[in-house]
Design an enzyme around this catalytic site. Structure first.
Site, PDB file in Angstrom:
ATOM      1  N   ILE A  60     -21.446   1.747   4.842  1.00  0.00           N
ATOM      2  CA  ILE A  60     -20.861   0.410   4.745  1.00  0.00           C
ATOM      3  C   ILE A  60     -20.473  -0.131   6.117  1.00  0.00           C
ATOM      4  O   ILE A  60     -20.145   0.641   7.023  1.00  0.00           O
ATOM      5  CB  ILE A  60     -19.630   0.452   3.795  1.00  0.00           C
ATOM      6  N   CYS A  61     -20.544  -1.450   6.271  1.00  0.00           N
ATOM      7  CA  CYS A  61     -20.005  -2.160   7.438  1.00  0.00           C
ATOM      8  C   CYS A  61     -19.300  -3.395   6.896  1.00  0.00           C
ATOM      9  O   CYS A  61     -18.831  -3.376   5.760  1.00  0.00           O
ATOM     10  CB  CYS A  61     -21.094  -2.491   8.463  1.00  0.00           C
ATOM     11  N   ARG A  62     -19.211  -4.462   7.658  1.00  0.00           N
ATOM     12  CA  ARG A  62     -18.526  -5.650   7.154  1.00  0.00           C
ATOM     13  C   ARG A  62     -19.344  -6.364   6.086  1.00  0.00           C
ATOM     14  O   ARG A  62     -18.843  -6.691   5.026  1.00  0.00           O
ATOM     15  CB  ARG A  62     -18.170  -6.616   8.286  1.00  0.00           C
ATOM     16  N   GLY A  64     -23.159  -5.694   5.706  1.00  0.00           N
ATOM     17  CA  GLY A  64     -24.396  -5.003   5.356  1.00  0.00           C
ATOM     18  C   GLY A  64     -25.439  -4.909   6.451  1.00  0.00           C
ATOM     19  O   GLY A  64     -26.399  -4.171   6.316  1.00  0.00           O
ATOM     20  N   MET A  88     -18.011  -4.317   3.268  1.00  0.00           N
ATOM     21  CA  MET A  88     -16.573  -4.322   2.964  1.00  0.00           C
ATOM     22  C   MET A  88     -16.128  -5.668   2.408  1.00  0.00           C
ATOM     23  O   MET A  88     -15.155  -5.731   1.658  1.00  0.00           O
ATOM     24  CB  MET A  88     -15.753  -3.963   4.211  1.00  0.00           C
TER      25      MET A  88
END
Length: 109
Positions: A60-62, A64, A88
């Site tokens: 996961i990141c902010r 995608g 996220m």
């Protein structure tokens, strides 16, 4: 990027083991409770910190993008990983738990 394995936030439990590839300030502000933090640029040097899993490890990141790049690279290295769709931001919008390390109310940066 359609060849990148992806999982919907709604398919993950709130206590899912997740690899979070965001930067330290993003992580400190808010992350999934059972996430492991390895910033995107550190992944090649820290592969030994990836947990053994019986199923695909969500990344996961902010939103995608960075996690998509991480998943693409990790798959090439032989890891069973998948990108968390919408990152996220999607996690928070789905009312999944978010905790912070900075003493503030958790938020997604």
């Amino acid at each position: 990027m359609s060849d990148i394995p992806t999982v919907a936030v709604t398919d993950l439990p709130g206590d899912a083991l997740i690899l979070d590839v965001r930067e330290p300030d993003e992580w400190a502000a808010g992350h999934a409770p059972n996430a492991i933090h390895i910033p995107l640029g550190d992944i090649p040097a820290r592969l030994d910190e990836l947990p053994p899993t019986d199923e695909s490890l969500p990344v996961i990141c902010r939103s995608g993008g960075r996690s998509g790049r991480a998943v693409q690279w990790l798959v090439q290295q032989g890891f069973d990983v998948c990108n968390v769709d919408r990152g996220m931001r999607g996690w928070a919008e789905a009312d999944k738990p978010v905790v912070s390390d900075n003493g503030q109310d958790p938020q997604v940066l």
